[in-house]
Design a protein around this motif. Structure first.
Motif: not given
Length: 369
Positions: A9, A193-195, A197-199, A202-203
């Motif tokens: 993140s 981060a835009s959300s 979620e740890d995807t 996103v990363n």
């Protein structure tokens, strides 16, 4: 300046010192604590010296000296440095509380934004000063006909607008949130981060934003301004050396020019070098113990040195000017004369004001490079 944890993140403290709760630096715990104490001391000294020094500059250039193009530059430079140093107690408190931010989300955003507004404003005011002196030497007739206080004020306003624009991302992405190690500890950090979620997507976005802000800050805050400053003063020094009469009459500008270039580089180059090292390090997916150690030590040292620049500016750009020293000395003398004057006794202020005005008219002309 960023310190980042080894998490997807990119939860960052960006205080200029290693966060007290960052798991990434646990093996350097004792070193971090020592560097945090050192940083807090540097920030306190920068606060005292910066507020006092820049406050005096604002007082003298804003209220005591005759308005000139140079006093407009110096006044705006001092205001930027004063605002920055006035906010330093918030960072000192943050460090003292173990990197707990008790001032709320808005102050977290504002404190960080003021830091970068100061950085961009100071740098580009120095660019404007360099270009102004360049035109005064290369095109003296044009400069004499077009340089005036009103245009200088408009240019200064444009610099502030540009600095605010360049600092907007730091207000948008700055955020507060619980520490990874202790939910009772609220960190003030850059949240790319835009959300939640740890995807991978996103990363990837986080890393892209981190790269964009670091590279743009390096180019717009250091490479471009420093290149312009060096280029302007290189031409100025070349012209002065060719014109021996002008050079012999202007021995002081050579020293000031050297001080400007060396101080600017020494204060800001380490800051941006650490920026690039961090970018390269955290763009990879593996840990490098050597870079870990360099970042742990280099970040607080480089940031503290950059912050000290706000204290040195009054010394380099104003206190070395004879007109400022004369006005400051006479203004302080007049203050004490008024304070300790016997009731009914004649005042010397009026007679000395004429002398001060005459001195300024003469000395301000001599300080125009």
């Amino acid at each position: 300046m960023m310190e980042m944890t080894a998490t997807p993140s990119y939860h960052t403290n960006t205080t200029g010192v290693s966060g007290g709760n960052d798991t990434f630096y646990d093996e350097y715990g004792d070193l971090r604590r020592s560097l945090n104490i050192m940083s807090a001391v540097i920030y306190c000294l920068a606060f005292v010296l910066g507020v006092l020094g820049n406050g005096v500059v604002i007082w003298v250039t804003g209220f005591k000296m005759k308005k000139t193009v140079n006093t407009v530059w110096f006044l705006n430079l001092a205001v930027a440095d004063f605002l920055f140093t006035a906010f330093l107690p918030l960072s000192v408190t943050y460090i003292a509380l173990g990197f707990h931010w008790p001032f709320g989300n808005f102050m977290c955003k504002l404190n960080n934004t003021v830091r970068f507004v100061n950085m961009f404003t100071s740098v580009y005011i120095l660019v404007v000063i360099s270009m102004d002196r360049y035109m005064s030497v290369v095109w003296p007739v044009w400069a004499q006909n077009h340089r005036n206080v009103r245009k200088a004020s408009y240019v200064s306003l444009g610099v502030w607008v540009l600095a605010l624009f360049l600092s907007t991302p730091y207000f948008i992405f700055r955020d507060t949130g619980p520490s990874f190690d202790d939910e009772k500890i609220i960190n003030c950090y850059l949240n790319f981060a835009s959300s939640d979620e740890d995807t991978p997507a996103v990363n990837q976005l986080i890393l892209l934003r981190f790269k964009a802000m670091t590279i743009s800050r390096f180019l717009l805050g250091f490479v471009v301004p420093f290149s312009v400053i060096v280029s302007c003063y290189a031409v100025i020094m070349h012209r002065l050396r060719r014109n021996r009469a002008l050079a012999s009459h202007s021995s002081r500008p050579f020293k000031i020019i050297a001080a400007i270039i060396v101080t600017f580089f020494l204060c800001w180059a380490p800051f941006y070098i650490m920026d690039i090292i961090e970018l390269a390090h955290f763009s990879t997916n593996f840990s490098n113990p050597v870079l870990d150690h360099v970042i742990t030590i280099g970040v607080p040292l480089a940031t503290g040195l950059a912050f000290v620049n706000s204290c040195l500016n009054p010394l380099l750009y104003v206190f070395m000017g004879q007109d400022f020293k004369d006005t400051f000395r006479k203004s302080i003398l007049n203050v004490f004369e008024t304070a300790f004057q016997e009731e009914g006794s004649p005042s010397h202020t009026d007679s000395k004001s004429v002398e001060t005005s005459q001195t300024l008219d003469k000395s301000v002309h001599n300080t125009e490079v």
